[in-house]
Design a protein around this motif. Structure first.
Motif, short mmCIF file in Angstrom:
data_model
loop_
_atom_site.label_atom_id
_atom_site.label_comp_id
_atom_site.label_asym_id
_atom_site.label_seq_id
_atom_site.Cartn_x
_atom_site.Cartn_y
_atom_site.Cartn_z
N CYS A 79 29.60 -26.12 -36.80
CA CYS A 79 29.87 -27.55 -36.94
C CYS A 79 31.12 -27.74 -37.80
O CYS A 79 31.27 -27.11 -38.85
N GLU A 80 32.03 -28.60 -37.33
CA GLU A 80 33.22 -28.95 -38.12
C GLU A 80 33.02 -30.30 -38.78
O GLU A 80 32.40 -31.20 -38.20
N PHE A 81 33.54 -30.43 -39.99
CA PHE A 81 33.47 -31.72 -40.66
C PHE A 81 34.76 -31.94 -41.44
O PHE A 81 35.51 -30.99 -41.72
N THR A 82 35.01 -33.18 -41.78
CA THR A 82 36.27 -33.57 -42.42
C THR A 82 36.02 -33.95 -43.88
O THR A 82 35.05 -34.65 -44.18
N VAL A 83 36.90 -33.50 -44.76
CA VAL A 83 36.85 -33.85 -46.18
C VAL A 83 38.13 -34.61 -46.54
O VAL A 83 39.23 -34.15 -46.25
N LYS A 84 37.95 -35.76 -47.15
CA LYS A 84 39.09 -36.58 -47.57
C LYS A 84 39.62 -36.08 -48.91
O LYS A 84 38.86 -35.90 -49.86
N ILE A 85 40.91 -35.83 -48.98
CA ILE A 85 41.57 -35.45 -50.25
C ILE A 85 42.26 -36.69 -50.78
O ILE A 85 43.36 -37.06 -50.36
#
Length: 283
Positions: A79-85
């Motif tokens: 599973c891919e997920f996005t992290v906000k920087i």
């Protein structure tokens, strides 16, 4: 699908034993004789008790299926997920020793492997003659005797209602509802268990009432276990079995073909002799 396992316990055939006597049922039927014509709306047209006789009675054995199915699915998926920087001063992000690119929206993409477990259970009751689902749950806690063959019930004038629904039909129905596509990259275990597959026979007493002045007949059926009664019918003759017992209880070949046609998936049958007769006290 190589990991698929179907484990099915050998079907059992049982008869409920804690029934009332014929004398008790006939007395109950006699006391309820006006109920046989109770649907008449006009009070003046209702029969008097003395105008009603019981003109035929018979004991029937009606069949139903009780089945319980459980599933256990274990698998892994990526599973891919996005992290906000959010901090603008951050220019590089290193995760587990690997540098991750920051896209123009100030996000980085990470991946993970999810180890998943799913377990479900389903119980069904099906009238083995009409094929309709019904609530027979009250019976399965009652004393029962295991049968080797239906002929054991066919003593005297007893009428055994034939079974129209085979064990394989019950299993296929459960599998069609329990097996579903799995979103997985690696399947570790797919096990489906038919934990219970029991064919019960319950005693029913049918009484035909005749309203003598009108020469009109109605029938009430009385549950030989609970004493409940309802409109029904008399059969007046023994009925022929539809399937041989081997065909009735065979599930292996039919079910394997249903799951994956031609794939020859092994079906593990836990052997439990149906010919062993015993009293099963479930109370």
């Amino acid at each position: 699908m190589d990991s698929f396992n179907l484990v099915a316990h050998e079907p059992r055939m049982l008869v409920l034993t804690d029934e009332k006597t014929f004398e008790e049922m006939k007395e109950l039927a006699w006391n309820k004789k006006t109920a046989a014509f109770g649907g008449l709306k006009n009070l003046l047209s209702r029969p008097k008790p003395e105008d009603i006789n019981i003109t035929h009675s018979e004991k029937q054995y009606k069949p139903f299926w009780h089945a319980v199915c459980s599933t256990h699915f274990e698998y892994k998926r990526k599973c891919e997920f996005t992290v906000k920087i959010s901090d603008p001063i951050v220019q590089k992000v290193i995760v587990c020793g690997e540098e991750k690119a920051i896209d123009p929206q100030r996000n980085i993409k990470l991946s993970r492997i999810e180890h998943c477990l799913e377990s479900t259970t389903k119980e069904i009751f099906i009238d083995a003659y009409s094929e309709n689902e019904d609530d027979f749950s009250r019976y399965i806690t009652m004393p029962a005797r295991e049968l080797g063959q239906t002929e054991e019930l066919n003593e005297g004038d007893n009428i055994v209602v034939p079974v129209k629904v085979k064990a394989a039909y019950i299993v296929r129905k459960l599998l069609s509802e329990m097996i579903k596509p799995i979103d997985a990259d690696e399947i570790l275990d797919e096990t489906v268990k038919i934990d219970t597959l029991d064919l019960y026979f319950r005693p029913i007493y049918a009484f035909e009432y005749t309203w003598i002045p009108k020469n009109k007949q109605n029938v009430l059926e009385f549950d030989g276990i609970t004493g409940e009664f309802y409109s029904g019918k008399v059969l007046k003759q023994k009925m022929t079995e539809i399937f041989t017992e081997d065909a009735l209880f065979e599930i292996g070949g039919e079910v394997a073909g249903f799951i994956v046609p031609g794939a020859g998936i092994p079906v593990k049958i836990l052997q439990e002799s149906r010919k062993r007769k015993k009293i099963i006290d479930k109370t």
